[in-house]
Design an enzyme around this catalytic site. Structure first.
Site, mmCIF file in Angstrom:
data_model
loop_
_atom_site.group_PDB
_atom_site.id
_atom_site.type_symbol
_atom_site.label_atom_id
_atom_site.label_comp_id
_atom_site.label_asym_id
_atom_site.label_seq_id
_atom_site.Cartn_x
_atom_site.Cartn_y
_atom_site.Cartn_z
ATOM 1 N N ARG A 117 0.816 -1.213 0.000
ATOM 2 C CA ARG A 117 0.000 0.000 0.000
ATOM 3 C C ARG A 117 0.853 1.267 0.000
ATOM 4 N NH1 ARG A 117 -2.526 -3.408 3.531
ATOM 5 N NH2 ARG A 117 -1.665 -2.270 5.304
ATOM 6 N N GLU A 154 5.599 -10.539 15.214
ATOM 7 C CA GLU A 154 5.079 -11.204 16.409
ATOM 8 C C GLU A 154 5.399 -12.695 16.402
ATOM 9 O OE1 GLU A 154 0.891 -11.606 18.912
ATOM 10 O OE2 GLU A 154 0.970 -10.468 17.043
#
Length: 230
Positions: A117, A154
């Site tokens: 994006r 993560e």
């Protein structure tokens, strides 16, 4: 670069050449910087105040087009979806104007956009600034010799790449992505660009998620700007 990705860049360039906003466009002469209302001299305080109000109004309009998607990409996360911003002609145009206004007097020569994006706002900003556009991509997407940087996520690590010849020592660079969340991807992109020794590096986002405090993971020397802080 894949066909769909190249299409995004072409669409971003086309979009930035038109004005769906009900404001004067100034001349589209790319050899001269635009005269923006917000940069009028300080003795014109009523006009400056009006320009500031107009800026706030535009930012609120853009913010109103952001769609919250619950439990994406996993349960418990509220995803800030900018596709609803990008499809709105007025919002997209104003993003281009605001991004360019931040750096028009900085001598920017390259805008680096982070997959994927970040390609949209980055390509528009590059067009408005008469600068080149450089993509940072996932491994295996760039065809020539690349530099790599890894960063922690993560659950494990991820890697991004940039062409080895994309940046030189004479460049002034803006690195752009759509959202500042935890800052890991941008920090890796910054380190990649810095390793190529440009004159100056700026960091920019459309949206900053302040609750995640992503700025703490960005280099202390970096000049970071976000259009909207949520």
């Amino acid at each position: 670069m894949s066909g769909p990705t190249r299409g995004w860049l072409s669409a971003a360039g086309i979009a930035s050449g038109f004005s769906p906003c009900p404001v004067p466009l100034r001349g589209r002469d790319r050899s001269r910087p635009y005269t923006r209302m917000a940069t009028l001299t300080s003795n014109l305080s009523p006009l400056t105040s009006f320009a500031n109000l107009l800026h706030i109004s535009y930012m609120e309009y853009i913010k109103s087009k952001i769609r919250d998607v619950n439990d994406f990409p996993k349960k418990g996360i509220v995803f800030k979806d900018l596709t609803t911003v990008f499809k709105d002609a007025k919002a997209l145009h104003q993003i281009g104007e605001e991004l360019a206004a931040l750096y028009r007097d900085k001598g920017v020569t390259k805008v680096v956009g982070i997959e994927s994006r970040g390609f949209i706002g980055g390509a528009i900003a590059a067009f408005e600034l008469n600068a080149g556009f450089v993509p940072v991509r996932k491994p295996g997407k760039l065809p020539a010799d690349t530099l790599q940087a890894s960063y922690d996520k993560e659950y494990g690590k991820d890697v991004i790449e940039i062409h080895r010849d994309a940046i030189n020592e004479d460049d002034v660079v803006v690195i752009h992505d759509d959202v500042l969340a935890t800052g890991g991807t941008m920090a890796a992109a910054y380190n990649l660009v810095k390793s190529m020794n440009p004159k100056k590096i700026y960091i920019n986002f459309i949206i900053e998620l302040s609750a995640l405090d992503g700025r703490r993971n960005l280099p202390a020397e970096a000049e970071v700007t976000s259009l909207i802080v949520c």
